[in-house]
Scaffold this active site. Structure first.
Site, PDB file in Angstrom:
ATOM      1  N   CYS A 201       1.092  -1.359   0.313  1.00 22.55           N
ATOM      2  CA  CYS A 201       0.115   0.115  -0.403  1.00 22.55           C
ATOM      3  C   CYS A 201       0.448   1.232   0.276  1.00 22.55           C
ATOM      4  O   CYS A 201       1.525   1.253  -0.651  1.00 22.55           O
ATOM      5  CB  CYS A 201      -1.391   0.020   1.462  1.00 22.55           C
ATOM      6  SG  CYS A 201      -2.595   1.549   1.001  1.00 22.55           S
TER       7      CYS A 201
ATOM      8  N   GLU B 159      -1.344  -8.356   5.360  1.00 22.71           N
ATOM      9  CA  GLU B 159      -0.857  -8.667   6.230  1.00 22.71           C
ATOM     10  C   GLU B 159      -3.049  -8.739   7.059  1.00 22.71           C
ATOM     11  O   GLU B 159      -2.456  -9.149   8.412  1.00 22.71           O
ATOM     12  CB  GLU B 159      -0.181  -7.531   7.308  1.00 22.71           C
ATOM     13  CG  GLU B 159      -0.939  -6.165   7.641  1.00 22.71           C
ATOM     14  CD  GLU B 159      -1.321  -5.827   6.223  1.00 22.71           C
ATOM     15  OE1 GLU B 159      -0.743  -5.975   5.106  1.00 22.71           O
ATOM     16  OE2 GLU B 159      -1.386  -4.685   6.025  1.00 22.71           O
TER      17      GLU B 159
ATOM     18  N   HIS C 169      -3.271  -5.509   0.811  1.00 23.21           N
ATOM     19  CA  HIS C 169      -2.872  -6.302   2.681  1.00 23.21           C
ATOM     20  C   HIS C 169      -2.907  -7.079   3.506  1.00 23.21           C
ATOM     21  O   HIS C 169      -4.243  -7.319   2.926  1.00 23.21           O
ATOM     22  CB  HIS C 169      -4.097  -4.822   3.742  1.00 23.21           C
ATOM     23  CG  HIS C 169      -3.385  -3.255   3.054  1.00 23.21           C
ATOM     24  ND1 HIS C 169      -2.463  -3.132   4.157  1.00 23.21           N
ATOM     25  CD2 HIS C 169      -4.465  -2.604   3.078  1.00 23.21           C
ATOM     26  CE1 HIS C 169      -2.234  -1.480   3.830  1.00 23.21           C
ATOM     27  NE2 HIS C 169      -3.534  -1.346   3.254  1.00 23.21           N
TER      28      HIS C 169
END
Lengths: 737, 224
Positions: free
Chosen positions: B86, B196, B194
């Site tokens: 990002c 994560e 993302h």
């Protein structure tokens, strides 16, 4: 006010009135000071005694709210409420309004609302972990509505997304009653360790007063005063009183403050919110029983030539005031400088009991703290309730095709999907969001980082009920919050409130405030759901027209096992649908009556608080026992709308039978309170039915899950058509010319 | 196997990145402050999401000129792994470690939603665990994720297998639906989604697990 000399000149009554003070309040100031205040002092009195800062119209009534309970660590009076969530941890939360600025400048108004409420929470030592927003806009077709929606949503997202706190929930209503005054209520929830909670009492004289964060500019001067007056045709001219937000500074301020809090240097800490440096310094000194002396030349300034009163009243954002233990300044300075924030020693606490301000070597203000804080006006304003509406009789309603009505309701402004809004919010940063907006649960669910626990958080109010009967409406708002949290399997713990009303100097408006608080107090007491923080926003009026009374409730509950959180998106083919709670077919003040018949009338549905508690406790127990596929509370649009949301989220159709002795309108769309729709595996049905009956709760099996249509008493509605209408309304409003 | 997560003052996915790396890639994760000029000895540099310096100018533009970037460039030049997620992707393009630029989303709004992706190259250090399962779903959350490069660059990226992820349903106007790319050497990756945030069924999706497992595989392979 053009120079220092003018600041020192004695003020007069006309000037006091211009700043929103009354003749009697002016008299009190003269009495307490024994002399007329100078211009700077008058400015300070005017903001401290504004409705926004002093709660002068609401204080005596707010005292009726229950504020204690087993879980309460700190109730109202501090920056935010603190509750015990076990394992030595605390949840710190509050909701606050930013209505007036958001109407004038929607992006910055909403953004700074988010920033302000986050500061209230991290000021107390908590890391913010969730944001919610309760938004009320004017009629969709009103000329200003689209620009306001667009600006407010962008502002909320722009701030929260950047700081990196997920925006996990909220509510959005549209009604012509908000055409001239929108409501932007922001709620922040944080997590702290119980042995590391910070308060605002600046105990002890001679301690350094540290200013940290952003520089002070001329923005937001008299913002608190603006928020304490009605709007008129000159509202546009108030744009300069709106503050400008800088989320990057806020992010650094959070990290720096939380770091400083670990060092043991802090005696007291307070954010500079409404009325900026004035209210923060006065409140800290007042609570600590000390005086305070500030040298305004040391205040970091963004503009040149600022007058003392401008510095004291500025509502520049992202600033904090900290009272440190003596000799610890170097530690604080190192931390704030590393985070590239301004840090300045601007004064000390004293034993004089006075607030003394110096500027360019002259004392420009010397006033006792007591009158500013404790002697603030406290009014018992007259109130007179409008005659209560009679119970609506649905006998004369035209016949209803329930499938057709469901389609219309589900694409009506209040029921339509708000995806266009929440897709602009980062809902997942921090990686603990279990359910957010669009997550098909009655409350947002956020895991407590590093544990198996989760918080359930909900924001609720049904303004049309409060407008119809403030007492029942206030009660209902609290009950719905409790219900939403229970439906997720969580134990409701406590609430924050944001009381939005019109001009309290009008007896019929004051009556709404008083009666709504009475209703809330009753619900809080019976449900064991105390109020730990809150905010009052009055004067939400334009040219004599007040908003619908809107006491927004932000509720917090706890799930010991986050994996047990339940929503309404898990209904399976073959599940039985069970309706829990008593259905009388109450259509008074319902969404159906408003959207289908264009009638806003009738008494709102009453809440039986004892039954509410009974049903909620039962639902929580069956959720935690793992006996359900899905559960949804019944609220706006009654049974059919709850079933439709369940079907859309579960991506499967369902059948509901008609009601016994009730018309289709009353059965499917009545808004009787304290009810839930459960989707239950066939093997569990008998067990759930008999357990509910044992608990004394009315319960019946009313349908089943399956197919690709919603069938209401034989009338079919294709799920795809329903979804298109439900999802399409807001994008169509916002993106089509 | 060691990793470093770079922390800018406005990073806000650094904690999430540290947790994900620790649980699924390596126990040894350092946090490195943006003003440091040296990296600890690591195999992987992870630049997390957020708003590094507020991003009021161009996203990542100021961060790309921060003191730590010289060390990151050297690490990349020596073949060390670099992953930018990002804002990290934005920083890597601003630092010229990756080609192209990330412009404002075509819809001009911040977009946060789950994004179905095709894994275009399952041999990379970042995606080897997706081998045989070249589709996944990972959430996006950004305002400036509209990938742009000139046609020549895009052709080269596609021709050399440097397009790593593509959107199934383009959410932001990105050229050729690009969601993530790597450099010619294959050791520097940038992606807007993302991973994560997609490693735990309880919080939503698990489509990002393969990313962290791939890194673990790659780091283990590099050590052999």
């Amino acid at each position: 006010m053009s120079g220092v000399t003018d600041q020192l000149s004695p003020a007069n009554l006309a000037q006091a009135q211009e700043l929103g003070l009354s003749e009697s309040e002016w008299g009190v100031i003269l009495d307490r000071l024994g002399r007329p205040p100078n211009q700077a002092e008058l400015g300070i009195f005017s903001v401290m005694w504004s409705e926004h800062c002093s709660y002068k119209s609401s204080r005596r009534h707010l005292r009726k709210l229950p504020t204690t309970g087993d879980c309460v660590i700190c109730g109202p009076g501090e920056n935010a409420g603190v509750i015990d969530i076990g394992d030595g941890q605390a949840c710190i939360f509050k909701m606050e309004s930013h209505n007036h600025p958001s109407f004038i400048e929607p992006y910055q108004g909403a953004a700074t609302g988010v920033g302000g409420i986050m500061r209230d929470v991290f000021t107390m030592g908590a890391r913010p972990v969730a944001l919610l927003n309760a938004l009320r806009f004017g009629a969709p077709e009103h000329a200003k509505t689209r620009a306001l929606v667009s600006g407010v949503v962008a502002g909320i997202g722009g701030y929260g997304n950047c700081v990196g706190v997920p925006t996990v929930g909220g509510e959005t209503n549209f009604h012509s009653g908000y055409n001239g005054n929108i409501l932007v209520n922001a709620m922040c929830v944080g997590i702290a360790d119980q042995d590391s909670i910070f308060y605002s009492a600046a105990k002890g004289a001679g301690n350094p007063v540290l200013y940290v964060g952003a520089k002070t500019g001329r923005d937001g001067i008299h913002g608190a005063t603006m928020a304490s007056a009605e709007f008129d045709d000159e509202t546009e001219a108030k744009r300069p009183t709106v503050q400008v937000g800088d989320p990057f500074t806020e992010k650094r301020l959070i990290e720096a403050c939380l770091e400083l809090m670990q060092t043991g240097c802090i005696i007291a800490i307070q954010d500079m919110g409404a009325a900026g440096l004035t209210s923060s310094s006065v409140e800290m000194a007042d609570k600590g029983g000390v005086g305070i002396a500030l040298n305004l030349d040391r205040v970091p300034q963004r503009e040149t030539g600022m007058m003392p009163v401008e510095m004291m009243l500025s509502e520049s954002q992202e600033r904090m005031l900290i009272v440190l233990r003596q000799g610890q300044e170097a530690i604080a300075r190192e931390i704030f400088e590393r985070w590239e924030l301004d840090v300045a020693l601007i004064g000390r606490t004293t034993d004089t009991g006075h607030m003394v301000l110096t500027h360019k070597g002259e004392v420009v203000c010397d006033i006792p703290i007591g009158p500013l804080a404790d002697d603030a006006p406290n009014y018992d304003r007259p109130w007179r309730e409008a005659p209560l509406r009679s119970v609506f009789s649905s006998k004369d309603l035209p016949p209803c095709n329930p499938a057709n009505a469901l389609q219309i309701l589900m694409q009506s402004p209040d029921m339509a999907s708000k995806r266009w809004i929440w897709e602009q919010y980062d809902r997942h940063v921090m990686a603990d969001t279990i359910r957010a907006s669009g997550g098909a649960a009655d409350a947002a669910i956020v895991r407590v980082h590093g544990t198996d626990k989760a918080l359930a958080i909900s924001s609720d109010c049904t303004p049309r009920y409060v407008a119809a009967d403030a007492f029942e409406g206030g009660k209902q708002a609290v009950a719905e919050s409790w219900r939403n949290i229970s439906a997720c399997g969580a134990t409701p713990l406590a609430i924050t409130d944001c009381l939005n009303f019109g001009n309290p100097e009008r007896p019929e408006i004051m009556a709404q405030l008083v009666r709504a608080i009475d209703g809330m107090a009753e619900a809080c007491a019976v449900l064991g759901f105390p109020v730990v923080s809150g905010n009052v926003s009055l004067y939400n009026e334009t040219a004599g027209t007040a908003i619908p009374p809107t006491p927004a409730i932000g509720g917090v509950g706890l799930l010991a096992d986050a994996s047990k959180a339940m929503g309404f998106g898990g209904a399976q083919d073959g599940d039985a649908l069970i309706l829990l709670g008593k259905t009388k077919g109450w259509l008074g003040s319902s969404l159906y009556l408003r959207e289908m018949e264009n009638r806003e009338e009738g008494a709102p549905p009453p809440v039986d608080l004892a039954m509410e508690r009974c049903a909620g406790d039962f639902v929580r127990s069956v959720v935690l026992a793992g006996e359900l596929s899905a559960v949804h509370d019944l609220s706006d649009g009654g049974l059919a709308c709850a079933a439709a949301e369940m079907a859309l989220a579960s991506k499967i159709g369902l059948h509901l039978r008609g009601g016994d002795r009730l018309s289709d309108a009353a059965w499917f769309f009545g808004e009787d309170q304290g009810r839930y729709l459960l989707a239950v595996k066939p093997s569990q049905v008998e067990g759930v039915l008999s357990a509910a009956k044992m608990a004394g709760i009315e319960v019946e099996q009313i349908g089943s899950v399956g197919g690709d249509k919603i069938v209401l008493n034989g009338a079919p509605l294709a799920l795809d058509a329903l979804r298109d209408g439900h999802e399409g309304w807001l994008p169509n409003l916002m993106e089509n010319e | 196997m060691k990793a470093a997560v770079i922390v800018f003052p406005g990073s806000n996915c650094d904690r999430d990145a540290v947790c994900a790396l620790r649980n699924h890639t390596t126990r040894h994760v350092h946090r490195v402050w943006h003003r440091d000029s040296q990296l600890p000895k690591v195999d992987l540099v992870f630049i997390p999401g957020g708003f590094s310096y507020g991003d009021y100018l161009r996203s990542g533009a100021v961060a790309a000129r921060s003191p730590i970037m010289a060390a990151i460039k050297e690490h990349a030049l020596n073949g060390g792994l670099v992953a930018g997620i990002c804002n990290g992707f934005q920083i890597l393009t601003e630092a010229r470690l990756l080609p192209g630029a990330l412009m404002r989303n075509a819809g001009l709004k911040f977009v946060c939603k789950s994004a179905a992706l095709t894994v275009e190259n399952t041999k990379s250090s970042f995606t080897n665990a997706y081998f045989g399962q070249p589709t996944t779903s990972i959430p996006i959350a950004h305002h400036d994720g509209n990938y742009y490069a000139d046609n020549e660059t895009l052709d080269r990226l596609e021709g050399e297998g440097q397009v790593i992820f593509r959107y199934v349903d383009n959410p932001n106007g990105s050229a050729r639906d690009i969601a993530g790319i790597c450099n010619a050497k294959g050791n520097v990756l940038g992606m807007m989604p993302h991973p994560e945030r997609a490693i735990d069924a309880l919080t939503g999706e698990t489509g990002g697990l393969g990313f962290f497992e791939s890194l673990a595989n790659a780091m283990a392979g590099a050590r052999k």
